[in-house]
Design an enzyme around this catalytic site. Structure first.
Site, PDB file in Angstrom:
ATOM      1  N   SER A 142     -81.525  21.451 100.119  1.00 24.11           N
ATOM      2  CA  SER A 142     -81.710  23.325 100.477  1.00 24.11           C
ATOM      3  C   SER A 142     -79.904  23.901  99.743  1.00 24.11           C
ATOM      4  O   SER A 142     -79.296  22.739  99.944  1.00 24.11           O
ATOM      5  CB  SER A 142     -81.823  23.332 101.534  1.00 24.11           C
ATOM      6  OG  SER A 142     -81.242  24.843 101.867  1.00 24.11           O
ATOM      7  N   TYR A 155     -80.234  22.417 110.855  1.00 22.80           N
ATOM      8  CA  TYR A 155     -80.551  22.583 109.831  1.00 22.80           C
ATOM      9  C   TYR A 155     -79.717  22.353 108.705  1.00 22.80           C
ATOM     10  O   TYR A 155     -80.221  21.488 107.352  1.00 22.80           O
ATOM     11  CB  TYR A 155     -81.561  24.253 108.981  1.00 22.80           C
ATOM     12  CG  TYR A 155     -82.617  23.878 107.720  1.00 22.80           C
ATOM     13  CD1 TYR A 155     -83.622  23.141 107.847  1.00 22.80           C
ATOM     14  CD2 TYR A 155     -82.073  24.580 106.860  1.00 22.80           C
ATOM     15  CE1 TYR A 155     -84.223  23.059 106.521  1.00 22.80           C
ATOM     16  CE2 TYR A 155     -82.932  24.294 105.458  1.00 22.80           C
ATOM     17  CZ  TYR A 155     -83.901  23.484 105.480  1.00 22.80           C
ATOM     18  OH  TYR A 155     -84.661  23.889 103.876  1.00 22.80           O
TER      19      TYR A 155
END
Ligand code: NAD
Length: 260
Positions: A142, A155
């Site tokens: 990401s 995350y």
């Protein structure tokens, strides 16, 4: 560069980004295992893609944090199609809280799906790729593999960790013709992101519109979401690239949100 006849396993591909990657691969003639927690959804996606694509797909049940299930699903694919050429470790979740309120169980759950999932699926496919003398491992990172945001400690930690794992796989896999790379998308409107909009608005005390325009798209060059198709194109390049020249890399696809 094409994937005609290549056997690919994509985790978390019953929906969202994983499904779009599967669609792109099947359109190019690949044989794709839709590996997801939800067998019904995986089978439905596989049926839809087989009907519309040049290649074919099957649904397999896989919780990426369960070693026995990962190994059984990979073996099922090998028994069915004779090997594995491409792994896309894509399954993931998002949980947002300020660090001081982050429940430890949620922290462990998120890290396990992203990191244990990438480890276990890579571990299961590598012997098959090594035997064949080629293969491509693609981990779904990401922009949060490169950048931090508030509320996303677990995350951001997990996505940074995937860069390290891919680089080790690239170094260990090289002598066997196996490559490993990471895709780093910006915000893509999938169920994972839709869910975060009201949660972040609540946690940060701002409107949902402000979450979209300021937090999610504020850093982009054009205030656009990245699409599942954009991410699938990068996944196609990493899967189909013909040599080991492209290994140990991470590619950011984010409308310029993060530049390096
Ligand atoms: P999504 O929620 O649409 O899809 C995730 C899929 O993973 C679902 O089909 C779900 O059933 C499956 N899954 C969840 N836990 C699993 C488990 N334990 N075992 C097997 N399957 C499991 O999400 P998405 O937005 O398509 O995200 C896919 C990946 O892309 C994730 O790794 C995510 O972190 C990453 N990503 C997403 C965005 C975004 O903006 N949507 C941006 C960057 C990276």
């Amino acid at each position: 560069m094409n994937l005609n006849g290549k056997v690919c396993i994509i985790t978390g591909s019953a929906s969202g980004i994983g499904k779009a990657i599967a669609e792109r691969y099947v359109a190019d003639g690949a044989k794709v295992a839709i590996a997801d927690l939800r067998l019904d959804a995986a089978k439905a996606t596989a049926e839809e893609l087989t009907k519309n694509g040049k290649g074919e797909a099957i649904g397999v049940e896989m919780n990426v944090t369960d070693e026995a299930q990962v190994n059984a699903a990979v073996q099922q694919v090998v028994d069915h199609w004779g090997g594995v050429d491409v792994l896309v470790s894509n399954a993931g979740i998002q949980i947002v809280h300020k660090l001081e309120n982050f429940p430890y169980d949620d922290w462990k759950k998120l890290l396990s799906i992203h990191l244990d999932g990438a480890f276990l699926t890579s571990k299961a496919v590598l012997p098959h790729m090594y035997k064949a003398g080629s293969g491509s491992v693609i981990l779904m990172g990401s922009v949060h593999s490169k950048e931090a945001s508030p509320l996303k400690s677990a995350y951001v930690t997990a996505k940074h960790g995937l860069l390290g794992l891919a680089r080790v796989i690239a170094k260990e896999g090289a002598e066997h013709g196996v490559r490993a790379n990471v895709i780093c998308p910006g915000f893509v409107k999938t169920p994972l992101v839709e869910k975060q909009i009201p949660e972040q608005a609540k946690d940060l005390g701002i409107t949902e519109e402000e979450v979209i325009n300021d937090i999610m798209l504020g850093g982009t060059v054009d205030k656009e979401f990245t699409t599942v198709e954009d991410v699938a194109e990068i996944a196609h390049v990493f899967a189909a690239f013909p040599t080991n020249a492209l290994t140990g890399q991470s590619m950011i696809v984010s409308h310029g949100w993060f530049m390096e």
